[in-house]
Design a protein around this motif. Structure first.
Motif, PDB file in Angstrom:
ATOM      1  N   GLN A   1      -6.441  42.798  -0.150  1.00 41.98           N
ATOM      2  CA  GLN A   1      -8.244  43.921  -0.470  1.00 41.98           C
ATOM      3  C   GLN A   1      -8.262  43.361  -1.636  1.00 41.98           C
ATOM      4  N   THR A   2      -7.786  42.560  -2.940  1.00 42.45           N
ATOM      5  CA  THR A   2      -8.484  42.567  -4.303  1.00 42.45           C
ATOM      6  C   THR A   2      -9.545  42.659  -4.974  1.00 42.45           C
ATOM      7  N   VAL A   3     -10.184  41.769  -4.263  1.00 43.12           N
ATOM      8  CA  VAL A   3     -11.606  41.753  -4.797  1.00 43.12           C
ATOM      9  C   VAL A   3     -12.583  41.298  -2.553  1.00 43.12           C
ATOM     10  N   PRO A   4     -13.599  41.746  -3.069  1.00 47.03           N
ATOM     11  CA  PRO A   4     -14.083  41.228  -1.358  1.00 47.03           C
ATOM     12  C   PRO A   4     -14.199  40.414  -1.359  1.00 47.03           C
ATOM     13  N   THR A   5     -13.954  39.833   0.207  1.00 54.90           N
ATOM     14  CA  THR A   5     -13.745  38.791   0.553  1.00 54.90           C
ATOM     15  C   THR A   5     -14.906  38.298   0.999  1.00 54.90           C
ATOM     16  N   THR A   6     -15.180  36.755   1.552  1.00 57.29           N
ATOM     17  CA  THR A   6     -16.288  36.646   1.959  1.00 57.29           C
ATOM     18  C   THR A   6     -15.685  35.654   3.240  1.00 57.29           C
ATOM     19  N   LEU A   7     -16.936  35.150   3.716  1.00 54.82           N
ATOM     20  CA  LEU A   7     -16.614  33.853   4.658  1.00 54.82           C
ATOM     21  C   LEU A   7     -17.987  33.730   4.854  1.00 54.82           C
ATOM     22  N   THR A   8     -17.925  31.811   4.772  1.00 49.19           N
ATOM     23  CA  THR A   8     -19.422  31.356   4.556  1.00 49.19           C
ATOM     24  C   THR A   8     -19.419  30.825   6.432  1.00 49.19           C
ATOM     25  N   LEU A   9     -20.713  31.493   7.272  1.00 50.85           N
ATOM     26  CA  LEU A   9     -20.900  31.204   8.547  1.00 50.85           C
ATOM     27  C   LEU A   9     -22.021  29.948   8.584  1.00 50.85           C
ATOM     28  N   ASN A  10     -21.887  29.185   8.901  1.00 47.96           N
ATOM     29  CA  ASN A  10     -22.936  27.921   8.729  1.00 47.96           C
ATOM     30  C   ASN A  10     -23.324  27.547  10.280  1.00 47.96           C
ATOM     31  N   LEU A  11     -23.856  28.779  10.628  1.00 47.56           N
ATOM     32  CA  LEU A  11     -24.122  28.845  12.214  1.00 47.56           C
ATOM     33  C   LEU A  11     -24.781  27.571  13.068  1.00 47.56           C
ATOM     34  N   PHE A  12     -25.774  26.993  12.147  1.00 49.20           N
ATOM     35  CA  PHE A  12     -26.992  26.067  12.471  1.00 49.20           C
ATOM     36  C   PHE A  12     -27.259  25.282  11.023  1.00 49.20           C
ATOM     37  N   ASP A  13     -27.895  24.576  10.701  1.00 46.72           N
ATOM     38  CA  ASP A  13     -28.261  23.581   9.966  1.00 46.72           C
ATOM     39  C   ASP A  13     -29.580  24.627   8.714  1.00 46.72           C
ATOM     40  N   ASP A  14     -30.054  25.484   9.867  1.00 45.95           N
ATOM     41  CA  ASP A  14     -31.530  26.261   8.941  1.00 45.95           C
ATOM     42  C   ASP A  14     -30.886  27.663   8.788  1.00 45.95           C
ATOM     43  N   VAL A  15     -29.032  28.218   9.369  1.00 47.94           N
ATOM     44  CA  VAL A  15     -28.838  29.389   9.050  1.00 47.94           C
ATOM     45  C   VAL A  15     -27.213  28.710   9.333  1.00 47.94           C
ATOM     46  N   GLU A  16     -27.572  29.763   7.583  1.00 49.75           N
ATOM     47  CA  GLU A  16     -26.136  29.495   6.425  1.00 49.75           C
ATOM     48  C   GLU A  16     -25.959  31.029   6.420  1.00 49.75           C
TER      49      GLU A  16
END
Length: 186
Positions: free
Chosen positions: A81-96
């Motif tokens: 928790q030193t910086v905000p942690t992000t996670l990219t969710l590539n759910l569909f080709d048109d939804v990231e």
């Protein structure tokens, strides 16, 4: 296990350093590889698994594999928790979507990642990782996405159909409490 406040400061620093090193090692091991959490599976597996999927009220569905190195590195970073942690969710080709991981908690055999979707009001993400199984839900204003295992190493990402309401989802009308002595309605 000792309470966090009773753990000596040098030991806490050593654990934090080890977690940071683990996150860096995991990140380095994925360098040059795809940074996609969800990857398409082979077409022959899609046909085999699709035949076994339950009929659900869906808009669309995608079968994928999951990169557990990304989940493990995300959890390690969230623990620090030193910086905000992000996670990219590539759910569909048109939804990231970009999820900001607000917290992680241990489960009986794994952990959860809970957060919100970047720059979207009232949008949430919840993933639970138990061993080699992942389940989760991503909710945004326009859609709800469900992530479920459908077989060894194969996962289904489903965009649920909001028009097909589940039983019990009708609004509940709450009447004010009756005063003592008030006759009950017939």
């Amino acid at each position: 296990m000792a309470a966090p406040d009773s753990v000596p400061q040098p030991r806490r620093q050593a654990v934090a350093t080890m977690v940071a090193l683990l996150a860096l090692i995991l990140h380095a091991s994925t360098m040059g590889q795809s940074n996609q959490l969800f990857s398409p599976i082979e077409p022959r597996l899609v046909r085999a698994v699709s035949a076994t999927l339950p009929n659900q009220p869906t808009v669309r569905q995608r079968l994928v594999s999951i990169d557990f190195n990304i989940l493990t590195a995300t959890r390690a970073a969230a623990v620090l928790q030193t910086v905000p942690t992000t996670l990219t969710l590539n759910l569909f080709d048109d939804v990231e979507l970009t999820a900001i991981v607000d917290s992680t908690h241990p489960t009986s055999s794994g952990y959860s990642l809970l957060g919100r979707i970047h720059q979207m009001d009232l949008a949430t993400m919840a993933l639970v990782v138990n061993g080699d199984v992942v389940a989760g839900t991503v909710r945004i204003a326009e859609a709800t996405y469900r992530i479920r295992t459908v077989g060894k190493g194969v996962y289904s990402i489903t965009q649920l159909d909001p028009a097909k309401e589940r039983k019990g989802s009708e609004p509940v009308i709450v009447s004010p409490p009756l005063r003592e002595g008030t006759p009950l309605p017939r």
